[in-house]
Enzyme design. Structure first.
Site, PDB file in Angstrom:
ATOM      1  N   SER A  83     -38.333 -40.572   8.858  1.00 42.62           N
ATOM      2  CA  SER A  83     -37.606 -39.274   8.980  1.00 42.62           C
ATOM      3  C   SER A  83     -37.684 -38.413  10.104  1.00 42.62           C
ATOM      4  O   SER A  83     -38.307 -38.449  10.845  1.00 42.62           O
ATOM      5  CB  SER A  83     -37.689 -39.008   7.289  1.00 42.62           C
ATOM      6  OG  SER A  83     -38.438 -38.407   7.283  1.00 42.62           O
ATOM      7  N   GLU A 113     -24.297 -37.672  16.139  1.00 43.51           N
ATOM      8  CA  GLU A 113     -23.719 -38.441  15.409  1.00 43.51           C
ATOM      9  C   GLU A 113     -23.853 -37.694  14.461  1.00 43.51           C
ATOM     10  O   GLU A 113     -24.603 -36.905  13.735  1.00 43.51           O
ATOM     11  CB  GLU A 113     -24.786 -39.568  15.448  1.00 43.51           C
ATOM     12  CG  GLU A 113     -25.276 -40.317  16.694  1.00 43.51           C
ATOM     13  CD  GLU A 113     -25.950 -41.704  16.573  1.00 43.51           C
ATOM     14  OE1 GLU A 113     -26.643 -41.834  14.849  1.00 43.51           O
ATOM     15  OE2 GLU A 113     -26.539 -42.197  17.062  1.00 43.51           O
ATOM     16  N   LYS A 115     -24.923 -37.117  10.067  1.00 48.68           N
ATOM     17  CA  LYS A 115     -25.488 -37.440   9.797  1.00 48.68           C
ATOM     18  C   LYS A 115     -24.948 -37.868   7.953  1.00 48.68           C
ATOM     19  O   LYS A 115     -24.837 -36.923   7.083  1.00 48.68           O
ATOM     20  CB  LYS A 115     -26.410 -36.257   8.805  1.00 48.68           C
ATOM     21  CG  LYS A 115     -27.562 -36.604   8.630  1.00 48.68           C
ATOM     22  CD  LYS A 115     -28.546 -35.325   8.802  1.00 48.68           C
ATOM     23  CE  LYS A 115     -29.861 -35.257   8.265  1.00 48.68           C
ATOM     24  NZ  LYS A 115     -29.836 -36.568   6.763  1.00 48.68           N
ATOM     25  N   ARG A 136     -35.468 -47.723   2.974  1.00 49.98           N
ATOM     26  CA  ARG A 136     -35.869 -47.178   3.259  1.00 49.98           C
ATOM     27  C   ARG A 136     -37.677 -46.852   2.874  1.00 49.98           C
ATOM     28  O   ARG A 136     -38.600 -47.266   3.966  1.00 49.98           O
ATOM     29  CB  ARG A 136     -35.988 -45.545   3.965  1.00 49.98           C
ATOM     30  CG  ARG A 136     -36.998 -45.088   4.503  1.00 49.98           C
ATOM     31  CD  ARG A 136     -36.848 -42.763   4.418  1.00 49.98           C
ATOM     32  NE  ARG A 136     -35.387 -42.688   4.803  1.00 49.98           N
ATOM     33  CZ  ARG A 136     -35.426 -42.309   5.918  1.00 49.98           C
ATOM     34  NH1 ARG A 136     -36.125 -42.835   6.813  1.00 49.98           N
ATOM     35  NH2 ARG A 136     -34.205 -42.156   6.690  1.00 49.98           N
ATOM     36  N   LYS A 316     -29.110 -29.947   9.055  1.00 51.93           N
ATOM     37  CA  LYS A 316     -28.394 -29.773   7.864  1.00 51.93           C
ATOM     38  C   LYS A 316     -27.486 -28.482   7.932  1.00 51.93           C
ATOM     39  O   LYS A 316     -27.252 -27.508   8.322  1.00 51.93           O
ATOM     40  CB  LYS A 316     -29.068 -29.712   6.839  1.00 51.93           C
ATOM     41  CG  LYS A 316     -29.869 -31.508   6.789  1.00 51.93           C
ATOM     42  CD  LYS A 316     -30.371 -31.064   5.465  1.00 51.93           C
ATOM     43  CE  LYS A 316     -30.969 -32.407   5.567  1.00 51.93           C
ATOM     44  NZ  LYS A 316     -30.880 -32.943   3.752  1.00 51.93           N
ATOM     45  N   CYS A 428     -35.252 -34.357 -28.154  1.00 50.23           N
ATOM     46  CA  CYS A 428     -35.119 -34.733 -29.318  1.00 50.23           C
ATOM     47  C   CYS A 428     -35.521 -35.689 -30.053  1.00 50.23           C
ATOM     48  O   CYS A 428     -36.046 -36.359 -29.719  1.00 50.23           O
ATOM     49  CB  CYS A 428     -33.969 -34.611 -30.131  1.00 50.23           C
ATOM     50  SG  CYS A 428     -33.646 -34.408 -31.692  1.00 50.23           S
TER      51      CYS A 428
HETATM   52 ZN    ZN Z   1     -31.870 -34.306 -32.663  1.00 52.46          ZN
END
Ligand code: ZN
Length: 687
Positions: A83, A113, A115, A136, A316, A428
């Site tokens: 990376s 380029e 990204k 990857r 970025k 739950c």
């Molecule tokens: Zn529930």
């Protein structure tokens, strides 16, 4: 048409279709109508059906899908998929540029380029043919997804030979990013909402999820796309990255038209400025810009750190942010019982849309934000449909406002929530009686791959639960015309606010009752899958059914027995044991047994067939329709033997993809026939 003529016509059609496909998907410049294209494809499909021995693994007909990948084997990358180093600020870029200057002097240029925000892929080509596609993964090894990648129209299966010099690149790897264009993404999510399924959070997740679907036909329908951003190999045609990419386009790859040579850091900043402003005009997500040294020789000179190349960096973009007021927190109960907190916000504009809700992920996140009632929150949108809260404006906090205390009880059924050690979400625990969880179980049970009672889908199940007509999967078998006829409800689409009336008319009711009746003959392995035991997917259900033969053997087996079954690990074993410990589950199974569902493997399969009696097989490579264990089971269930090494006693070598070359050599030297998985199927049928 004789076989020779067919062969040359297949070759001709393949070339024509590949060229038109390229014009359409790579150059966006179609030369013929869709109808003409479909006719060519149809002709090729018919010819291949008539002469299956002439069909090529990389035929354009493979793009419509049809292959099934049972599992995605892990494959080591020939060249590690590193990376890039990331930065969010321009000072880092200037530092990067200075480091380069210091290392290699003043004479260099960059390639900038976009990204792409998708899934990185390595495509291996041998003799101008796509042979393997690997994700990857961890950078050293990834998952092989070749069949699915073949359905992506902008990825060439055969390269155009007129631009391809075999001496230079008989083997190389094309690296790229598979992504889902916005148009496909919106279409897919609308479809999912219509079918009462959970929509994908963003196009990246949708692309990643699609690549791992077992049926390539579905992958084909997802309309994925792919940009190639580098070519790697021992003997590349040009000494620089930019020209290699340009040539790759002539070979048939889709490369980005926005890739640009930048002579210096100012030109890089200009490129970044432009795309920071204009990225919303693209039909796909980008999250930054990648800057690479163009000369391959200089790339080698600069080399790599342990994690990333020193000759490239990614910048970025900042994500767009705004502030608004927190009005409330709602707790959503998912179909597995997982609780997700969602913030209800004062509506506010952000990147062109009105935001009313934001994701809060889990209790830890709320704690980390130190969220109080009526807080003013910072909201961010980063390619997600639901934006997220990233911070709080402390100064605007109201005096004496209470801290948010996380829900202690399920908002749907009132049961006290639990949180297992090491897990981020609350659950739950009322699996069998909490309405969204009942719905989840029933939806899984009626799905096509399980009991196939899909006429009950699209919101109908929900109506039955709300009206108290069904409380569990067994109740489906007590449905009657009178209970269903005339029920109705209006449902609102979450995305576009449109309403739809769902009603149980005569024809629908009859279809449902028929599907319920038909489901009684669904084979045991699918019934087992339909029960919805956690971690028991289709493949595991098949393995369990074949091993235990009937449900009682499975219910009364112990942990050690389970764990000794091939491909059953601790997690699956634990889940099975706890499922059958629950008396309510046993009660439901007994009810289903009384209704006549299949709880044992079919007699025919029970008695071992002897079609391969006395034959010894060696299995090598990866198969399209069988897992490694699956193909061994088929041989053994038919009376054959599987051996791990080739000897004079071997009758057949079954060759899959990527078979070891030594095995082939050995088989050839001993004159042992090498057959495909299809030929094995024929052998079983014939005998
Ligand atoms: Zn529930």
């Amino acid at each position: 048409m004789d076989s020779d003529k067919a062969k040359s016509r297949i070759k001709e059609l393949t070339n024509i279709i590949n060229r038109h496909n390229y014009n359409y998907y790579v150059l966006a410049d179609p030369k013929i109508s869709d109808h003409e294209f479909d006719n060519l494809m149809e002709e090729l499909i018919l010819l291949e059906r008539k002469y299956p021995e002439l069909s090529d693994d990389n035929s354009p007909t493979k793009r419509v899908g049809g292959q099934v990948t049972k599992d995605f084997p892990t494959v080591k990358h020939k060249y590690p998929m590193l990376s890039l180093g990331n930065t969010y600020n321009r000072k880092d870029l200037t530092d990067f540029d200075n480091r380069i200057k210091k290392a290699i002097g003043n004479s260099y240029e960059y390639v900038c380029e976009l990204k792409f925000d998708g899934v990185a892929i390595g495509l291996v080509y041998k003799n101008a043919k796509l042979v393997r596609a690997v994700t990857r993964g961890d950078g050293t090894q990834g998952d092989e997804v070749t069949n699915n990648v073949k359905t992506i129209k902008s990825i060439p299966l055969n390269l155009f030979q007129d631009n391809f010099d075999n001496n230079i690149v008989d083997e190389f790897e094309a690296r790229g990013e598979i992504f889902m264009p916005h148009k496909s993404f919106i279409g897919l999510n609308n479809e999912k909402i219509k079918n009462n399924e959970q929509p994908f959070a963003n196009p990246r997740n949708a692309a990643a999820g699609s690549l791992k679907i077992q049926e390539s036909r579905i992958v084909s329908s997802r309309n994925l796309d792919c940009y190639i951003f580098s070519i790697i190999g021992e003997k590349l045609p040009y000494d620089n990255h930019y020209d290699n990419l340009k040539l790759a386009k002539k070979w048939g790859f889709k490369t980005s038209e926005f890739t640009k040579i930048c002579k210096n850091i100012d030109e890089i900043f200009e490129y970044i400025d432009y795309w920071e402003k204009n990225r919303n005009d693209l039909d796909f997500d980008i999250d930054g810009v990648v800057i690479k040294i163009n000369s391959i020789k200089q790339q080698e000179q600069l080399g790599y750190t342990s994690k990333s190349p020193r000759w490239a960096i990614s910048y970025k973009f900042e994500t767009e942010q705004t502030t608004t007021k927190l009005l409330d927190i709602k707790y959503q109960v998912g179909r597995t019982g997982a609780i997700t907190p969602v913030a209800v916000l004062q509506p506010v504009k952000l990147s062109g849309t009105t935001v009313k809700r934001a994701s809060l992920y889990n209790a830890d996140k709320i704690e980390e934000l130190n969220l109080h009632k009526n807080d003013t929150v910072k909201v961010e949108k980063g390619g997600e449909i639901i934006p997220k809260i990233v911070g709080i404006d402390q100064e605007l906090r109201e005096k004496n406002s209470d801290k948010i205390i996380y829900a202690t009880h399920c908002p749907e059924c009132g049961t006290e929530l639990i949180r297992k050690a090491g897990e981020s979400l609350h659950y739950c625990p009322n699996k069998n009686n909490c309405p969204p969880q009942i719905l989840g179980k029933i939806e899984h049970f009626i799905s096509r791959k399980a009991m196939n009672i899909e006429s009950l889908g699209q919101g109908r199940t929900e109506i039955l639960i709300k009206n108290g007509i069904i409380k569990n999967i067994a109740d489906l078998y007590d449905l009657s015309f009178d209970k269903l006829y005339g029920l109705e409800k209006t449902i609102t689409n979450v995305l576009d606010g449109k309403t739809k009336k769902i009603s149980f008319k005569e024809k629908t009711v009859n279809n449902i009752l028929k599907a319920v009746e038909n489901s009684k003959s669904v084979p045991f392995e699918r019934v087992l899958y339909a029960l919805g035991i956690r971690y028991v997917g289709e493949t595991v259900a098949k393995i369990l059914a074949q091993h235990f033969k009937n449900i009682d053997n499975l219910i009364y087996c112990n942990y050690d027995e389970l764990i000794n079954v091939p491909e059953i690990g601790e997690k699956i074993a634990d889940s099975i044991i706890s499922f059958f410990k629950d008396e309510q589950n046993i009660e439901i199974i007994n009810h289903l047994k009384n209704k006549g569902l299949q709880f044992e493997i079919e007699k025919e399969l029970l008695e071992k067939k002897n079609n391969l009696n006395g034959m010894t097989f060696v299995v090598s490579g990866v198969f399209n329709n069988y897992s490694r264990q699956g193909i061994k089971d088929v041989i053994e269930n038919n009376g054959g033997k599987v051996s791990s090494s080739i000897s004079s006693k071997t009758n057949y070598l079954i060759a899959g993809n990527n078979m070891g070359p030594e095995k082939r050599k050995k088989a050839e030297s001993l004159n042992i026939p090498i057959i495909s998985e299809r030929e094995l199927d024929n052998l079983i049928k014939e005998n």
